[in-house]
Design a protein around this motif. Structure first.
Motif, PDB file in Angstrom:
ATOM      1  N   GLN A  13       0.856  -1.184   0.000  1.00  0.00           N
ATOM      2  CA  GLN A  13       0.000   0.000   0.000  1.00  0.00           C
ATOM      3  C   GLN A  13       0.895   1.238   0.000  1.00  0.00           C
ATOM      4  OE1 GLN A  13      -3.334  -0.326  -0.164  1.00  0.00           O
ATOM      5  NE2 GLN A  13      -3.171  -2.545  -0.039  1.00  0.00           N
ATOM      6  N   LEU A  14       0.570   2.209  -0.836  1.00  0.00           N
ATOM      7  CA  LEU A  14       1.415   3.396  -0.985  1.00  0.00           C
ATOM      8  C   LEU A  14       0.602   4.673  -0.822  1.00  0.00           C
ATOM      9  CD1 LEU A  14       3.155   1.959  -4.106  1.00  0.00           C
ATOM     10  CD2 LEU A  14       4.325   2.424  -1.943  1.00  0.00           C
ATOM     11  N   PRO A  15       1.159   5.641  -0.118  1.00  0.00           N
ATOM     12  CA  PRO A  15       0.494   6.949  -0.040  1.00  0.00           C
ATOM     13  C   PRO A  15       0.778   7.737  -1.310  1.00  0.00           C
ATOM     14  CG  PRO A  15       2.558   7.048   1.128  1.00  0.00           C
ATOM     15  CD  PRO A  15       2.400   5.613   0.659  1.00  0.00           C
ATOM     16  N   HIS A  16      -0.007   8.754  -1.549  1.00  0.00           N
ATOM     17  CA  HIS A  16       0.256   9.621  -2.703  1.00  0.00           C
ATOM     18  C   HIS A  16       1.394  10.567  -2.328  1.00  0.00           C
ATOM     19  CE1 HIS A  16      -0.394  12.473  -5.983  1.00  0.00           C
ATOM     20  NE2 HIS A  16      -0.851  11.402  -6.603  1.00  0.00           N
ATOM     21  N   ASP A  17       2.599  10.068  -2.509  1.00  0.00           N
ATOM     22  CA  ASP A  17       3.818  10.766  -2.122  1.00  0.00           C
ATOM     23  C   ASP A  17       4.825  10.559  -3.251  1.00  0.00           C
ATOM     24  OD1 ASP A  17       6.640  10.710  -0.961  1.00  0.00           O
ATOM     25  OD2 ASP A  17       5.531  11.419   0.788  1.00  0.00           O
ATOM     26  N   ARG A  19       7.836   9.971  -3.282  1.00  0.00           N
ATOM     27  CA  ARG A  19       8.837   8.935  -2.989  1.00  0.00           C
ATOM     28  C   ARG A  19       8.272   7.527  -3.121  1.00  0.00           C
ATOM     29  NH1 ARG A  19       9.966  12.169   2.403  1.00  0.00           N
ATOM     30  NH2 ARG A  19       7.721  11.982   2.229  1.00  0.00           N
ATOM     31  N   ALA A  20       6.959   7.398  -3.164  1.00  0.00           N
ATOM     32  CA  ALA A  20       6.317   6.081  -3.150  1.00  0.00           C
ATOM     33  C   ALA A  20       6.719   5.182  -4.321  1.00  0.00           C
ATOM     34  CB  ALA A  20       4.799   6.237  -3.084  1.00  0.00           C
ATOM     35  N   ALA A  24       8.417   1.474  -3.888  1.00  0.00           N
ATOM     36  CA  ALA A  24       7.766   0.295  -4.463  1.00  0.00           C
ATOM     37  C   ALA A  24       8.728  -0.480  -5.359  1.00  0.00           C
ATOM     38  CB  ALA A  24       6.517   0.704  -5.233  1.00  0.00           C
ATOM     39  N   HIS A  56       0.503   7.623  -9.840  1.00  0.00           N
ATOM     40  CA  HIS A  56       0.870   8.819  -9.064  1.00  0.00           C
ATOM     41  C   HIS A  56       0.481  10.100  -9.804  1.00  0.00           C
ATOM     42  CE1 HIS A  56       2.943  11.108  -6.024  1.00  0.00           C
ATOM     43  NE2 HIS A  56       3.385  11.867  -7.004  1.00  0.00           N
ATOM     44  N   PRO A  62      -4.297   7.278  -2.621  1.00  0.00           N
ATOM     45  CA  PRO A  62      -3.294   6.231  -2.469  1.00  0.00           C
ATOM     46  C   PRO A  62      -3.373   5.235  -3.621  1.00  0.00           C
ATOM     47  CG  PRO A  62      -5.137   5.810  -1.017  1.00  0.00           C
ATOM     48  CD  PRO A  62      -5.388   7.155  -1.661  1.00  0.00           C
TER      49      PRO A  62
END
Length: 147
Positions: A13-17, A19-20, A24, A56, A62
């Motif tokens: 699970q990834l945040p809207h960032d 660096r994500a 990943a 992204h 997310p």
């Protein structure tokens, strides 16, 4: 006695960032190395990079990376996001957008995915109960020289 390799799948699970996507890709490399799939890592990482970048760039919420083996000798790299709109290159029977001019800064991602993947697809997820809806874009590639 034959041994059976347990099935596996990973979801990150990834945040809207910003660096994500890099996190990943690093996770994907680690997962593939842990399962002895280093021969498919460059292709899988390219597929993931393009799918993650699109999630992204084109969504606000997310997103998630999912990786799992398929039979026989195939790896599925998928990215979920909460936007149900399907990009033209993934729509059933849809054509890819035109190749962008050489000086364009974007627009090549779906062409790269289609060039490197053995197959691509999409599942549009309807919001039901605990489901978050959205879509899951996936691409598959082979490993171990299997055809």
């Amino acid at each position: 006695m034959a041994t059976v390799s347990p099935s596996w799948a990973y979801t990150l699970q990834l945040p809207h960032d910003p660096r994500a996507p890099g996190i990943a890709r690093a996770t994907l490399r680690t997962v593939l190395a842990a399962h002895g799939l280093t021969d498919v890592t460059p292709t899988a990482e390219l597929l993931a990079a393009e799918l993650l970048a699109n999630a992204h760039r084109h969504t606000a919420g997310p997103y998630a990376l999912r990786v799992r083996p398929m039979e026989p000798g195939r790896l599925r790299v998928a990215v979920w996001d909460n936007d149900p709109r399907v990009p033209p290159g993934f729509a059933a029977g849809g054509d890819l957008p035109a190749v962008p001019p050489d000086d364009a800064e974007g627009g090549r991602g779906l062409h790269l995915i289609r060039s490197c993947a053995d197959s691509v697809g999409v599942s549009v997820l309807r919001e039901l109960g605990a489901s978050k809806g959205g879509k899951l874009l996936w691409a598959e590639c082979q490993w171990g020289g299997l055809t």
